[in-house]
Design a protein around this motif. Structure first.
Motif, PDB file in Angstrom:
ATOM      1  N   ASN A   1      -4.903  -5.419  -0.030  1.00  0.00           N
ATOM      2  CA  ASN A   1      -4.195  -4.853   1.117  1.00  0.00           C
ATOM      3  C   ASN A   1      -4.707  -3.457   1.430  1.00  0.00           C
ATOM      4  N   ASN A   2      -4.913  -2.666   0.373  1.00  0.00           N
ATOM      5  CA  ASN A   2      -5.461  -1.318   0.568  1.00  0.00           C
ATOM      6  C   ASN A   2      -6.927  -1.369   0.976  1.00  0.00           C
ATOM      7  N   VAL A   3      -7.649  -2.356   0.447  1.00  0.00           N
ATOM      8  CA  VAL A   3      -9.052  -2.520   0.842  1.00  0.00           C
ATOM      9  C   VAL A   3      -9.142  -2.781   2.340  1.00  0.00           C
ATOM     10  N   PHE A   4      -8.265  -3.640   2.846  1.00  0.00           N
ATOM     11  CA  PHE A   4      -8.290  -3.952   4.288  1.00  0.00           C
ATOM     12  C   PHE A   4      -8.000  -2.713   5.121  1.00  0.00           C
ATOM     13  N   LEU A   5      -7.041  -1.896   4.663  1.00  0.00           N
ATOM     14  CA  LEU A   5      -6.728  -0.686   5.411  1.00  0.00           C
ATOM     15  C   LEU A   5      -7.927   0.261   5.447  1.00  0.00           C
ATOM     16  N   LYS A   6      -8.635   0.357   4.333  1.00  0.00           N
ATOM     17  CA  LYS A   6      -9.765   1.288   4.258  1.00  0.00           C
ATOM     18  C   LYS A   6     -11.007   0.742   4.962  1.00  0.00           C
ATOM     19  N   PHE A   7     -11.270  -0.572   4.755  1.00  0.00           N
ATOM     20  CA  PHE A   7     -12.537  -1.170   5.202  1.00  0.00           C
ATOM     21  C   PHE A   7     -12.210  -2.604   5.606  1.00  0.00           C
ATOM     22  N   SER A   8     -11.774  -2.790   6.855  1.00  0.00           N
ATOM     23  CA  SER A   8     -11.195  -4.065   7.281  1.00  0.00           C
ATOM     24  C   SER A   8     -12.161  -5.241   7.225  1.00  0.00           C
ATOM     25  N   GLU A   9     -13.467  -4.990   7.303  1.00  0.00           N
ATOM     26  CA  GLU A   9     -14.454  -6.080   7.259  1.00  0.00           C
ATOM     27  C   GLU A   9     -15.087  -6.244   5.874  1.00  0.00           C
ATOM     28  N   PHE A  10     -14.527  -5.580   4.887  1.00  0.00           N
ATOM     29  CA  PHE A  10     -15.114  -5.584   3.536  1.00  0.00           C
ATOM     30  C   PHE A  10     -15.203  -6.991   2.944  1.00  0.00           C
ATOM     31  N   GLU A  11     -14.171  -7.815   3.141  1.00  0.00           N
ATOM     32  CA  GLU A  11     -14.117  -9.133   2.504  1.00  0.00           C
ATOM     33  C   GLU A  11     -15.154 -10.107   3.041  1.00  0.00           C
ATOM     34  N   THR A  12     -15.888  -9.731   4.088  1.00  0.00           N
ATOM     35  CA  THR A  12     -16.953 -10.592   4.615  1.00  0.00           C
ATOM     36  C   THR A  12     -18.267 -10.371   3.874  1.00  0.00           C
TER      37      THR A  12
ATOM     38  N   LEU B   1      -0.313 -11.512 -13.546  1.00  0.00           N
ATOM     39  CA  LEU B   1      -0.298 -10.070 -13.254  1.00  0.00           C
ATOM     40  C   LEU B   1      -1.617  -9.634 -12.613  1.00  0.00           C
ATOM     41  N   LEU B   2      -2.728 -10.181 -13.123  1.00  0.00           N
ATOM     42  CA  LEU B   2      -4.050  -9.853 -12.579  1.00  0.00           C
ATOM     43  C   LEU B   2      -4.160 -10.302 -11.124  1.00  0.00           C
ATOM     44  N   SER B   3      -3.700 -11.522 -10.854  1.00  0.00           N
ATOM     45  CA  SER B   3      -3.747 -12.042  -9.487  1.00  0.00           C
ATOM     46  C   SER B   3      -2.894 -11.197  -8.542  1.00  0.00           C
ATOM     47  N   THR B   4      -1.714 -10.818  -8.993  1.00  0.00           N
ATOM     48  CA  THR B   4      -0.816  -9.996  -8.169  1.00  0.00           C
ATOM     49  C   THR B   4      -1.443  -8.647  -7.853  1.00  0.00           C
TER      50      THR B   4
ATOM     51  N   SER C   1      -5.437   0.767  -8.905  1.00  0.00           N
ATOM     52  CA  SER C   1      -5.416  -0.693  -8.994  1.00  0.00           C
ATOM     53  C   SER C   1      -6.637  -1.227  -9.726  1.00  0.00           C
ATOM     54  N   ILE C   2      -7.785  -0.629  -9.462  1.00  0.00           N
ATOM     55  CA  ILE C   2      -9.012  -1.083 -10.122  1.00  0.00           C
ATOM     56  C   ILE C   2      -8.940  -0.817 -11.626  1.00  0.00           C
ATOM     57  N   ASN C   3      -8.348   0.311 -12.017  1.00  0.00           N
ATOM     58  CA  ASN C   3      -8.148   0.581 -13.452  1.00  0.00           C
ATOM     59  C   ASN C   3      -7.237  -0.468 -14.090  1.00  0.00           C
TER      60      ASN C   3
ATOM     61  N   PRO D   1      -4.861   9.046   0.043  1.00  0.00           N
ATOM     62  CA  PRO D   1      -3.854   8.219  -0.652  1.00  0.00           C
ATOM     63  C   PRO D   1      -4.338   6.792  -0.914  1.00  0.00           C
ATOM     64  N   ILE D   2      -5.058   6.224   0.054  1.00  0.00           N
ATOM     65  CA  ILE D   2      -5.557   4.857  -0.123  1.00  0.00           C
ATOM     66  C   ILE D   2      -6.592   4.818  -1.241  1.00  0.00           C
ATOM     67  N   ASN D   3      -7.480   5.790  -1.273  1.00  0.00           N
ATOM     68  CA  ASN D   3      -8.491   5.840  -2.336  1.00  0.00           C
ATOM     69  C   ASN D   3      -7.853   6.003  -3.709  1.00  0.00           C
TER      70      ASN D   3
END
Length: 408
Positions: A165-176, A155-158, A254-256, A246-248
């Motif tokens: 997915n929402n992180v990418f929409l908000k900040f597409s280069e965040f994962e770098t 469940l945590l992984s999912t 999700s973070i909660n 809405p994304i925020n």
């Protein structure tokens, strides 16, 4: 052995077929009884009646491992104070043992009464001498905890995948930017700054102070990290202003959920460590001696294997865990890319793969093996190398547990 009652019970969801014999293989009982609490009491009374009528002093009961269906009856019989007076032993065996034993009865039909007969005869010929008796509620409790841990982990992984997915929409280069996308600093950055422009327009020193505070001085150069974050923000896609709220909101939710799952995982880990104490302590100590495996994964492996003597070889254990490969061949062509069978015990497979991932970081031989397998192909490198490392770990686990010796 002459004074022993040998009992096989073929378990299904609705009913249990009970077959009892003596050393001479005389049929003393063959009956179908509901798989209920009242049915378990009936089985207990019938077995006590046989023990007294035939003046027997010992009873051996064998059931096959049939998921949750055999757990209640095995627990009931192993905890019976009345049967304990007759030196009772209850065993749950791998179905492969009875399947292989059945081959010695070439013309036998496969029916519930015959299945129960096979189990009773396995007890009669002394095959239980190498097995560990069922420990009732203790093993069931440990198994429930370790399996629930996997449930929470999935469940945590999912939820993390969904959140990214929402992180990418908000900040597409965040994962770098971060090694852990859900670390404290990463999460607070996502929650504090509502849009990409808020990050870009923030004074560099102010952003650096935010990073220092949220990471508790975790970065050696917060100014440099702030610069990298702003550079990543400038390189990211922009959204219309109306999309950010809405994304925020979704991200915060999700973070909660992620925080909740992680807190639950910590509590489950504590419960596992408490529950495993005293359960096959020798084998638990053996697993714990393998560098990096730790108490939780050792407990999970132990709960699923139960008794290493049920497995004829490390190949049998690997097949039970589903860490084997289907061969893909056509003519002279052999495919390099083959898939795991994944037809075995998914819980055992999970704990062994997780343990292998830690072992490769702590044992030089496993680190080198993983890297060698990683470099052999250009696709699915990590998954393939980790699966092969897991298979190597199974050989080690089987060897250590079978010999009951510590890792050196």
């Amino acid at each position: 052995m002459k004074l022993t009652l040998f009992v096989g019970i073929d378990v299904s969801k609705a009913s249990n077929h009970v077959y009892a014999m003596n050393l001479a293989r005389d049929k003393l009982l063959s009956t179908l009884i509901p798989n209920t609490q009242d049915g378990a009491a009936i089985i207990e009374s019938k077995l006590l009646e046989l023990l007294n009528r035939h003046v027997l002093s010992k009873i051996i009961v064998i059931l096959e491992s049939t998921g949750v269906y055999s757990a209640h009856l095995a627990t009931y019989l192993s905890n019976s104070k009345h049967l304990a007076l007759f030196d009772s032993r209850v065993y749950i065996i791998n179905p492969k043992i009875s399947k292989n034993y059945r081959k010695s009865f070439a013309d036998m039909d496969k029916t519930d009464p015959k299945d129960a007969f096979i189990l009773a005869d396995i007890a009669r010929v002394g095959r239980t001498s190498e097995l560990t008796p069922f420990k009732g509620a203790q093993r069931l409790a440990l198994e429930r905890l370790t399996r629930h841990r996997l449930h929470i982990a999935e469940l945590l992984s999912t939820e993390k995948v969904y959140a990214l997915n929402n992180v990418f929409l908000k900040f597409s280069e965040f994962e770098t930017l971060f090694s852990d996308n859900f670390g404290k600093t990463a999460v607070e950055l996502l929650l504090e700054y509502k849009t990409i422009d808020d990050i870009i327009e923030s004074p560099l020193e102010e952003l650096a102070q935010f990073i220092t505070k949220s990471s508790k001085n975790g970065f050696s150069d917060s100014i440099d990290m702030a610069s990298k974050i702003q550079a990543a923000a400038r390189a990211s896609y922009r959204l219309d202003q109306i999309a950010y709220n809405p994304i925020n909101l979704s991200l915060a939710s999700s973070i909660n959920v992620i925080n909740c799952y992680e807190a639950e995982m910590k509590e489950i880990d504590k419960a596992i460590k408490r529950q495993v104490v005293g359960f096959n302590q020798n084998h638990y100590t053996v697993l714990m001696s393998i560098p990096g495996i730790g108490k939780v994964y050792a407990a999970g492996i132990l709960a699923e294997i139960a008794d290493i003597n049920q497995f004829e070889s490390d190949d049998a254990l690997a097949k039970y865990a589903g860490i084997t490969w289907r061969k893909t061949q056509s003519g002279k062509f052999d495919a390099d890319d083959t898939r795991l069978t994944k037809t075995g015990n998914k819980y055992l497979r999970y704990f062994i793969i997780q343990a292998a991932n830690i072992a490769r970081q702590n044992i030089p031989e496993y680190r080198d093996f993983y890297q060698k397998k990683f470099n052999e192909v250009t696709t699915h490198q990590h998954k393939r190398a980790l699966a092969l490392t897991s298979r190597k770990l199974i050989r080690l686990i089987y060897g250590l547990l079978s010999a009951n010796r510590l890792f050196q």
